[in-house]
Write a protein that holds these residues in place. Structure first.
Motif, PDB file in Angstrom:
ATOM      1  N   LEU A 324       8.182  11.857   1.356  1.00 16.50           N
ATOM      2  CA  LEU A 324       6.808  11.024   1.351  1.00 16.50           C
ATOM      3  C   LEU A 324       6.702   9.576   0.903  1.00 16.50           C
ATOM      4  O   LEU A 324       6.699   8.730   1.498  1.00 16.50           O
ATOM      5  N   GLU A 325       7.088   9.428  -0.504  1.00 11.23           N
ATOM      6  CA  GLU A 325       6.953   8.352  -1.012  1.00 11.23           C
ATOM      7  C   GLU A 325       7.974   7.208  -0.389  1.00 11.23           C
ATOM      8  O   GLU A 325       7.475   5.993  -0.429  1.00 11.23           O
ATOM      9  N   ARG A 330       2.722   1.762  -0.683  1.00 10.49           N
ATOM     10  CA  ARG A 330       1.229   2.019  -1.364  1.00 10.49           C
ATOM     11  C   ARG A 330       0.914   0.598  -1.546  1.00 10.49           C
ATOM     12  O   ARG A 330      -0.334   0.558  -1.686  1.00 10.49           O
ATOM     13  N   LYS A 331       1.582  -0.443  -1.963  1.00  6.13           N
ATOM     14  CA  LYS A 331       1.109  -1.746  -2.514  1.00  6.13           C
ATOM     15  C   LYS A 331       0.566  -2.714  -1.026  1.00  6.13           C
ATOM     16  O   LYS A 331      -0.332  -3.324  -1.296  1.00  6.13           O
ATOM     17  N   GLY A 332       1.262  -2.469   0.173  1.00  6.29           N
ATOM     18  CA  GLY A 332       1.169  -3.372   0.986  1.00  6.29           C
ATOM     19  C   GLY A 332       0.246  -2.903   2.146  1.00  6.29           C
ATOM     20  O   GLY A 332      -0.454  -3.518   2.913  1.00  6.29           O
ATOM     21  N   ALA A 337      -1.857   3.909   0.767  1.00  2.26           N
ATOM     22  CA  ALA A 337      -1.978   4.069  -0.565  1.00  2.26           C
ATOM     23  C   ALA A 337      -3.151   5.318  -0.817  1.00  2.26           C
ATOM     24  O   ALA A 337      -3.205   5.669  -1.883  1.00  2.26           O
ATOM     25  N   THR A 338      -3.814   5.683   0.332  1.00  3.92           N
ATOM     26  CA  THR A 338      -4.758   6.855   0.109  1.00  3.92           C
ATOM     27  C   THR A 338      -4.021   8.235   0.104  1.00  3.92           C
ATOM     28  O   THR A 338      -4.693   9.289  -0.132  1.00  3.92           O
TER      29      THR A 338
END
Length: 732
Positions: A324-325, A330-332, A337-338
């Protein structure tokens, strides 16, 4: 000159008359009486106070199942231990360092205290109390202020404490309240901070170093000390050991062979970042449900051992990061990010929660995604409907007993029959399947079949079964046909518990995070993790058999590996959550993805981790598979020991066929055992209860296009998990 001489002689005479030996002696005795009287008055009017605010503060210690430190919490890094936990020679090293007459004195050293008070008053430097009792009084009852008033109180209280307490109690209090540097209060925290061991494992040499530290903790910390500081602390260490030899507490030959025990380098305190914060908070919540008050936990002093297996915990975190990660920005990317992930892994034989994933990190996202109940479990609830049907011996509207081979109408938007509440759910992509077995309906997560099944069982009985299995009741848990689609709220821990009970042949399993919780003078009762038989073994095992088909040739093939597995996918309304919950004979794990924006509102997962909908058969199943493979050391030969109802959904769930595409686009197993019923008989359609199958036009999808999958997955893409959404994401 004569007059002056007489005058001086008169003055000397008057002085001699004024300061006679009798008067001087009398004044001395009166002064002594006044001092004694003052001391008596002080002794009477100065009480032994309550402990100061910091003296009783302790940290809570959280450990992995094997006893390794997981985290410390609390303002004060202190764990109070009894003197029986400290080796005798280590106890004596403190006495040798600070107060050789400790076992004989009355709690004070008059000369030392007077000297310290005088030096403080005259500005010659602040001096501490000279006896262990006085230092204990300063630490436990008073402040650290170096004033004459505080010194006087210290002396009086020390005398009273010496009269009221045993020497062993005073020594224990002293070594537990003293500050050793490195944010360590008390000998247990100091032993961990400097030598990485519990106090009970300290050697006499290590104890002598800790005793030496108390004179100047910062200056004598070997890791940070200057050359002169190291020289001074080594000199004091030798002084302590020599005193022990002098008192007969240490053999001279042993002393001669001792080398200075260099402490370990300082380590960052075990805090609440990453997964630790989630685990600690979840453990606290479990303890509070067991009757431990929040105030009691905040006061500290608890040693709490969790059931978390450190290796499995690391494997779960690694699986989430890989599947997943590593694929999110997440930052861009605001959509990426949700995406939130949560997971709970349970040993079905003991109920122990062996691993838990709460989110990206407790300091970044405090809500624990493993225990939150504000998202729908969707189609992962369907096996509970089936379990209830078998357990209750339920029948279809036309009197056929429900089993894996029972035929149902799988057409999309089919209206349920026999319910006072109208319900006609849409299947995944509005796909119609016609007549299908319960096994096929489970594999492809066909909403219309399970909607009719829950009516046949009755929603009330289904809910009763779900609660027995471990689901939690709530305002959103309405006993209606829509319940078949998992529209209530549930956590990954709830679902892991329900599936663990199925894995455990119907014997209730309550996921338990806390293995033990002990305070120095009490302990908390652990959760009873294994309970009674709540559904029949036949019901549980038949449901397991059905879910084996999901992993073999249904919507959960991405969870397949070198192990026997059963599981179910799920995707909720508007694609706000996506699940895979499954188990092997040894391990049950629930994985969920949840859409949540920066304001904490639920949002869709569509076009986040992958293009289009994020369903449970994709990333959640991949996380589950990666974790389970690692947790089982690459695989397992363990097999399910099943006692089913004898029904067959069209194949033997224990076989390993090669999936091939069928006309409806889903993989179809190739049977390998002669006793399989690959073409189950189709009973006549009862009039008025099961509509005649229509011939849909243009609804049959083409065979699926092969997509790359991880090693061990079939070469064809699994069918959708049937979350019951329209193309715009709305339920019917």
């Amino acid at each position: 000159m004569g007059r002056t001489g007489k005058s001086q002689a008169g003055k000397r005479g008057r002085i001699r008359r004024l300061f006679t030996w009798k008067k001087i002696l009398g004044t001395f005795f009166v002064g002594c009486l006044l001092v004694m009287g003052g001391c008596y008055v002080l002794y009477k009017i100065v009480p032994v106070p309550e402990a100061n605010a910091d003296a009783t503060l302790q940290s809570n210690i959280y450990k992995y199942a094997d006893g390794k430190l997981l985290a410390r919490t609390g303002k004060m890094n202190r764990e109070i231990v009894g003197l029986d936990k400290v080796p005798l020679d280590v106890q004596r090293s403190f006495v040798a360092a600070e107060n050789k007459t400790f076992y004989k004195d009355n709690g004070v050293d008059i000369k030392g205290t007077a000297r310290a008070a005088w030096n403080t008053l005259t500005g010659k430097g602040k001096q501490g109390g000279s006896t262990i009792t006085q230092q204990y009084v300063k630490n436990f009852y008073l402040s650290q202020d170096q004033t004459a008033t505080r010194k006087l109180k210290e002396m009086v209280i020390a005398i009273k404490v010496d009269q009221q307490m045993e020497k062993s109690e005073i020594l224990a209090g002293y070594i537990n309240t003293s500050y050793y540097g490195r944010n360590a209060y008390g000998i247990q925290a100091a032993a961990q901070a400097y030598y990485g061991v519990d106090a009970t494992k300290l050697t006499v040499g290590q104890g002598a170093y800790l005793a030496s530290l108390l004179q100047a903790p910062s200056q004598y910390d070997w890791a940070n000390a200057s050359t002169s500081g190291r020289k001074l602390v080594e000199q004091r260490w030798n002084y302590v050991l020599d005193n022990m030899v002098g008192e007969g507490w240490l053999d001279a030959g042993q002393r001669a062979g001792m080398k200075f025990p260099v402490p370990q380098k300082p380590k960052a305190p075990k805090g609440l970042s990453g997964q630790s914060g989630y685990l600690v908070e979840a453990a606290n919540q479990e303890l509070m449900r067991q009757g431990v008050s929040e105030e009691d936990l905040k006061a500290g002093g608890w040693t709490i051992t969790l059931n978390i297996d450190e290796d499995k915990q690391k494997a779960l975190v690694k699986a989430v990061e890989k599947e997943l990660e590593a694929k999110l920005d997440r930052k861009g990317d605001k959509k990426d990010a949700t995406v939130q992930a949560g997971a709970t892994s349970v040993d079905p034989k003991t109920g122990a929660v062996v691993a838990m994933y709460g989110g990206v990190g407790a300091t970044e996202h405090w809500t624990n995604n493993a225990t939150r109940r504000d998202y729908q479990p969707a189609s992962t609830f369907k096996p509970l409907v089936l379990a209830s049907a078998i357990d209750n011996g339920s029948e279809t509207q036309d009197g056929r007993k429900i089993g894996l081979g029972t035929m149902y109408d799988g057409n999309s938007k089919r209206k349920v029959v026999g319910s006072s509440i109208p319900f006609a759910p849409e299947n995944e992509d509005d796909r119609s399947y016609g007549q299908v077995t319960v096994q096929k309906a489970t594999n492809s997560s066909i909403n219309s079949v399970y909607a009719q099944m829950i009516v046949d069982v009755t929603p009330a009985k289904t809910k009763e079964t779900a609660l027995k299995l471990g689901m939690k009741d709530g305002e959103d848990f309405g006993a209606t046909p829509a319940m078949s689609l998992g529209v209530m709220g549930a956590s990954t821990m709830d679902m892991a518990g329900a599936y663990a009970t199925l894995d455990n042949h119907g014997v209730k399993v309550t996921p338990t995070l806390v293995k033990s919780a002990v305070h120095k003078d009490r302990k908390a009762e652990p959760v009873k993790s294994i309970g009674d038989q709540v559904i029949t073994r036949k019901a549980a095992d038949t449901t397991t058999k059905a879910m084996q088909g999901v992993v073999r040739s249904g919507s959960g093939t991405r969870a397949a590996g070198d192990y026997a597995a059963a599981g179910k996918t799920g995707t909720s309304e508007n694609n706000r959550s996506a699940w895979f919950v499954g188990y092997t004979p040894e391990l049950v794990t629930a994985v969920g993805l949840f859409g949540e924006d920066a304001k904490g509102q639920q949002v869709t997962l569509t076009n986040t981790i992958n293009e289009g909908r994020a369903n449970g058969g994709r990333t959640p199943a991949q996380i589950w598979g990666a974790y389970t493979t690692s947790a089982l050391d690459g695989g397992s030969d363990a097999a399910f020991d099943l006692e089913t109802d004898g029904s067959d959904g069209g194949f033997d769930s224990g076989s390993t066929p090669t999936p091939t595409a069928t006309t409806d686009g889903s993989p179809s197993p190739t049977p390998t055992r002669s006793h399989e019923n690959t073409t189950p008989p189709q009973p006549p359609t009862p009039t008025g209860t099961t509509p005649t199958r229509p011939t849909p036009t243009g609804t049959t999808p083409p065979p699926p296009t092969p997509t790359p999958t991880k090693t061990g997955d079939p070469t064809t893409a699994p069918p959708p998990d049937g979350n019951g959404e329209n193309s715009d994401g709305r339920f019917n």
